[in-house]
Design a protein around this motif. Structure first.
Motif, mmCIF file in Angstrom:
data_model
loop_
_atom_site.group_PDB
_atom_site.id
_atom_site.type_symbol
_atom_site.label_atom_id
_atom_site.label_comp_id
_atom_site.label_asym_id
_atom_site.label_seq_id
_atom_site.Cartn_x
_atom_site.Cartn_y
_atom_site.Cartn_z
ATOM 1 N N HIS A 131 -6.047 42.655 -6.773
ATOM 2 C CA HIS A 131 -5.736 43.529 -6.704
ATOM 3 C C HIS A 131 -4.123 43.285 -6.837
ATOM 4 O O HIS A 131 -2.836 43.913 -6.308
ATOM 5 C CB HIS A 131 -5.564 44.166 -4.996
ATOM 6 C CG HIS A 131 -6.149 43.281 -4.439
ATOM 7 N ND1 HIS A 131 -6.516 42.131 -4.183
ATOM 8 C CD2 HIS A 131 -4.910 42.817 -2.873
ATOM 9 C CE1 HIS A 131 -6.585 41.108 -3.269
ATOM 10 N NE2 HIS A 131 -5.513 41.531 -2.351
ATOM 11 N N ILE A 134 -0.533 45.206 -8.234
ATOM 12 C CA ILE A 134 0.027 46.355 -7.743
ATOM 13 C C ILE A 134 0.996 45.333 -6.573
ATOM 14 O O ILE A 134 1.793 45.771 -5.691
ATOM 15 C CB ILE A 134 -1.019 47.036 -6.927
ATOM 16 C CG1 ILE A 134 -1.686 48.086 -7.986
ATOM 17 C CG2 ILE A 134 -0.900 48.734 -6.118
ATOM 18 C CD1 ILE A 134 -1.296 48.690 -9.507
ATOM 19 N N THR A 135 0.064 44.545 -5.567
ATOM 20 C CA THR A 135 0.689 44.109 -4.645
ATOM 21 C C THR A 135 1.989 43.562 -4.837
ATOM 22 O O THR A 135 3.776 43.718 -4.318
ATOM 23 C CB THR A 135 -0.080 42.804 -3.990
ATOM 24 O OG1 THR A 135 -1.396 43.540 -3.195
ATOM 25 C CG2 THR A 135 0.681 41.816 -2.544
ATOM 26 N N ALA A 145 2.565 46.391 -13.189
ATOM 27 C CA ALA A 145 1.462 45.938 -13.363
ATOM 28 C C ALA A 145 0.631 46.642 -14.316
ATOM 29 O O ALA A 145 0.662 47.526 -14.399
ATOM 30 C CB ALA A 145 1.435 45.733 -11.657
ATOM 31 N N ALA A 147 -3.530 46.968 -13.802
ATOM 32 C CA ALA A 147 -4.661 46.751 -13.184
ATOM 33 C C ALA A 147 -5.829 47.178 -13.784
ATOM 34 O O ALA A 147 -5.896 48.331 -14.550
ATOM 35 C CB ALA A 147 -4.039 47.297 -11.687
ATOM 36 N N SER A 153 -7.782 50.377 -5.342
ATOM 37 C CA SER A 153 -6.348 50.820 -6.170
ATOM 38 C C SER A 153 -5.916 51.306 -4.640
ATOM 39 O O SER A 153 -6.307 52.844 -4.263
ATOM 40 C CB SER A 153 -6.228 51.553 -6.986
ATOM 41 O OG SER A 153 -7.451 50.762 -7.665
ATOM 42 N N LEU A 161 4.900 54.814 -7.168
ATOM 43 C CA LEU A 161 4.548 54.038 -8.191
ATOM 44 C C LEU A 161 4.292 55.448 -9.223
ATOM 45 O O LEU A 161 3.961 56.938 -8.535
ATOM 46 C CB LEU A 161 2.624 53.829 -7.692
ATOM 47 C CG LEU A 161 2.598 52.265 -6.590
ATOM 48 C CD1 LEU A 161 1.249 52.118 -7.213
ATOM 49 C CD2 LEU A 161 3.183 51.204 -7.539
ATOM 50 N N ARG A 163 2.267 56.118 -12.926
ATOM 51 C CA ARG A 163 1.311 55.590 -13.425
ATOM 52 C C ARG A 163 1.220 55.305 -14.824
ATOM 53 O O ARG A 163 0.733 56.911 -15.152
ATOM 54 C CB ARG A 163 -0.079 55.879 -12.746
ATOM 55 C CG ARG A 163 -0.607 54.878 -11.234
ATOM 56 C CD ARG A 163 -1.719 55.446 -10.721
ATOM 57 N NE ARG A 163 -2.282 55.421 -9.574
ATOM 58 C CZ ARG A 163 -3.027 54.342 -8.894
ATOM 59 N NH1 ARG A 163 -4.451 54.447 -9.892
ATOM 60 N NH2 ARG A 163 -3.401 54.199 -7.887
ATOM 61 N N ALA A 276 1.218 50.193 -13.927
ATOM 62 C CA ALA A 276 2.424 51.087 -13.242
ATOM 63 C C ALA A 276 3.541 50.027 -12.681
ATOM 64 O O ALA A 276 3.423 49.487 -13.196
ATOM 65 C CB ALA A 276 1.355 51.010 -11.552
ATOM 66 N N ARG A 278 7.365 50.651 -10.248
ATOM 67 C CA ARG A 278 7.954 51.518 -9.409
ATOM 68 C C ARG A 278 8.938 53.183 -9.166
ATOM 69 O O ARG A 278 8.823 53.048 -10.873
ATOM 70 C CB ARG A 278 8.886 50.344 -7.780
ATOM 71 C CG ARG A 278 7.990 49.487 -7.602
ATOM 72 C CD ARG A 278 8.855 48.986 -6.616
ATOM 73 N NE ARG A 278 9.850 48.294 -7.531
ATOM 74 C CZ ARG A 278 10.366 47.294 -8.354
ATOM 75 N NH1 ARG A 278 8.591 46.404 -8.240
ATOM 76 N NH2 ARG A 278 11.367 46.561 -8.068
#
Length: 301
Positions: A131, A134-135, A145, A147, A153, A161, A163, A276, A278
């Motif tokens: 993870h 994403i962090t 990212a 992921a 998730s 986010l 995606r 992903a 922001r």
């Protein structure tokens, strides 16, 4: 008037749970974080926090403010980015966090294509398993990212986010050559319930997929060996240490040796990979160019 920087402090506290953790992310002292939060409460005239032991809970007023804070911070970030773009044009650095297989199959080919299509872009790559990607994205350490979808998730409707689905691949069984199921055309997962298992470590999304698949097949795997390196997993299986499930594309770089690869009977577990960013950065030209290159690389898999 509400100070924007104090909204960032409140968001960091909500994301990380303690004043100390929020202070570390914001590069402040815990005392400074507490002062900023107290000042924010004074600005809005309501209690935003409630102490529960060592942790701090967000009150209903705090949650209401957070729902507006995310939009405000996104707009501020857009404004700041617009000014940066105005100053230096479509040049800059995009930081990408991805797990090892995605770096090999997606990021590296994208680097090559982006040198031609977007010469002003400098792509910086960070290896981030589980993870972590994403962090890092939510903490502002990276702009993109890659992921794996798993139970931990962020929700698909998380407005922070944006995606982009990249690819989905089935898992396959990896068996020692002498395993009774090695001669079969496909493997029923329940037939491996009595075996020792080799899996990724706790926190790796692939482990979550494997555990969920075994649970749905009616058993808990007896995990004896753990490694996040698929090459190591393949080597242990080839040595007879146990059985494993691996994403099919991960086998390209794993060199299974004498281990036997067999498809799984339906329903086979699937690794779903997504990119992903922001939401506030989704329209950035360099982010958009990088996403386009990643999607094109994924289409070729």
């Amino acid at each position: 008037m509400i100070e924007v920087r104090r909204l960032r402090v409140l968001r960091a506290l909500a994301d990380h749970g303690t004043v100390t953790a929020a202070a570390e992310v914001l590069h402040l002292t815990p005392s400074a974080v507490s002062q900023q939060l107290a000042a924010l409460e004074s600005e809005v005239g309501q209690e935003l926090l409630e102490r529960r032991g060592r942790r701090v809970a967000i009150t209903s007023a705090g949650r209401l403010l957070l729902s507006h804070a995310d939009s405000i911070l996104a707009e501020v970030e857009r404004a700041e980015e617009a000014m940066r773009l105005h100053a230096d044009g479509a040049t800059g650095e995009i930081r990408v966090a991805a797990f090892a297989t995605a770096i090999t199959l997606l990021v590296a080919p994208s680097l090559t294509s982006l040198r031609l299509s977007t010469p002003g872009l400098r792509l910086v790559v960070r290896d981030a398993e589980g993870h972590q990607g994403i962090t890092q994205l939510l903490d502002g350490e990276v702009e993109l990212a890659i992921a794996v979808e798993h139970r931990g998730s962020p929700r698909s409707d998380d407005e922070r986010l944006t995606r982009i689905p990249l690819y989905a691949e089935p898992f396959v069984a990896l068996l020692p050559a002498e395993h009774p199921a090695a001669a079969a055309e496909s493997v029923d997962l329940a037939a491996l319930s009595g075996d020792d298992w080799v899996t990724p470590s706790v926190g790796n999304p692939v482990r979550d997929v494997v555990l969920l698949a075994c649970e749905q097949a009616g058993f808990q795997p007896r995990i004896v060996h753990c490694s996040d390196d698929f090459r190591s997993v393949a080597a242990l299986v080839a040595a007879g240490a146990g059985v494993a499930l691996m994403p099919r594309l991960a086998l390209r770089d794993s060199n299974p040796g004498t281990a036997v690869i067999r498809p799984l009977g339906d329903p086979a577990p699937t690794r779903r990979v997504f990119a992903a960013t922001r939401t506030s950065r989704a329209d950035h030209p360099l982010v958009a160019a990088t996403i386009t290159a990643l999607v094109e690389a994924a289409e070729k898999l």
